[in-house]
Scaffold this motif. Structure first.
Motif, PDB file in Angstrom:
ATOM      1  N   ARG A   1      -1.847   2.258  -5.337  1.00  0.00           N
ATOM      2  CA  ARG A   1      -2.135   1.099  -4.496  1.00  0.00           C
ATOM      3  C   ARG A   1      -2.666   1.643  -3.169  1.00  0.00           C
ATOM      4  NH1 ARG A   1       0.804  -3.887  -3.772  1.00  0.00           N
ATOM      5  NH2 ARG A   1      -0.521  -5.278  -2.522  1.00  0.00           N
TER       6      ARG A   1
ATOM      7  N   THR B   1      -4.618  -0.047  -0.808  1.00  0.00           N
ATOM      8  CA  THR B   1      -4.575  -1.027   0.274  1.00  0.00           C
ATOM      9  C   THR B   1      -3.766  -2.222  -0.220  1.00  0.00           C
ATOM     10  OG1 THR B   1      -6.548  -2.217  -0.451  1.00  0.00           O
ATOM     11  CG2 THR B   1      -6.883  -0.356   1.070  1.00  0.00           C
TER      12      THR B   1
ATOM     13  N   ALA C   1       0.839  -1.196   0.000  1.00  0.00           N
ATOM     14  CA  ALA C   1       0.000   0.000   0.000  1.00  0.00           C
ATOM     15  C   ALA C   1       0.874   1.245   0.000  1.00  0.00           C
ATOM     16  CB  ALA C   1      -0.913  -0.007   1.213  1.00  0.00           C
TER      17      ALA C   1
END
Lengths: 112, 115
Positions: B68, B70, B52
């Motif tokens: 990104r 998570t 993440a």
């Protein structure tokens, strides 16, 4: 130019016959992977062979690796119609980068 | 079993349009990748991430952003889509510890057409 490439665009065999897909690569590798992609699907890994291995088997599949000639082969024995797919080899991207570089693929057609 | 899903499965947009492709993996994998697949070029890596907030450039990053949010979710953004970005896009994930040794699990793909 491709860092990894298969040596044939397309191969055709009849069910029960064997087929071999060849791959050559241009960089020093840590491992080489073979993937299969069926129509309308994402690629799926078949075999991973590390640079210190010469041969790897998975059921009807056999992969070889020759680091001296920078080549690999994937053989399928007793082919079935469902083996019809595009087969890719994939190797390191080089320079310690993560991810894979794929060849253009070889289309294997298995006919009844 | 590893699962990677993508949405939408098909998308049509116009030149200059804004497109977001979504990918979710439920494998708890650290690495996620975006590829494009074109006849004559095979699969080419656009961007990838190892967690993440992390983003790494692939081999064909021009014209693409990625984020990104998570561990599970990875997005590909085309802010000014061009016809040259018409392609089949795949997302993939793999375990950490070195992507080159790890099997990559691919999603079903998103077909994008830019008119």
């Amino acid at each position: 130019s491709q860092l990894a490439e298969e040596n044939s665009w397309a191969l055709s065999v009849h069910e029960g016959e064997s087929v071999t897909v060849n791959c050559s690569y241009k960089t020093s590798i840590t491992a080489l992977q073979w993937y299969r992609q069926k129509s309308g699907k994402g690629p799926a890994q078949l075999i991973l062979i590390r640079s210190n291995e010469r041969e790897k088997r998975n059921g009807r599949l056999r992969a070889t690796l020759d680091t001296s000639s920078q080549s690999s082969s994937l053989s399928i024995t007793a082919t079935r119609c469902e083996d019809t797919a595009v087969y890719f080899c994939a190797t390191d991207r080089g320079n310690y980068a993560q991810g894979l570089t794929f060849g253009l693929g070889t289309r294997v057609s298995v006919f009844p | 079993e590893a699962a990677v899903t993508q949405s939408p499965r098909n998308k049509v947009t116009v030149t200059g349009g804004n497109v977001t492709l979504s990918c979710r993996q439920t494998n708890s994998h650290n690495y996620m990748y975006w590829y494009r697949q074109d006849t004559g070029h095979g699969l080419r890596l656009i961007h990838y991430s190892y967690g993440a907030g992390n983003l790494q450039i692939g081999d064909v990053p021009d014209g693409y952003k990625a984020t990104r949010t998570t561990q599970e979710d990875f997005f590909l953004l085309l802010e000014l889509a061009s016809p040259s970005q018409t392609s089949l896009y795949f997302c993939a994930s793999s375990e950490g510890g070195g992507g080159n040794y790890a099997e990559q699990f691919f999603g079903p793909g998103t077909r994008l057409t830019v008119l």
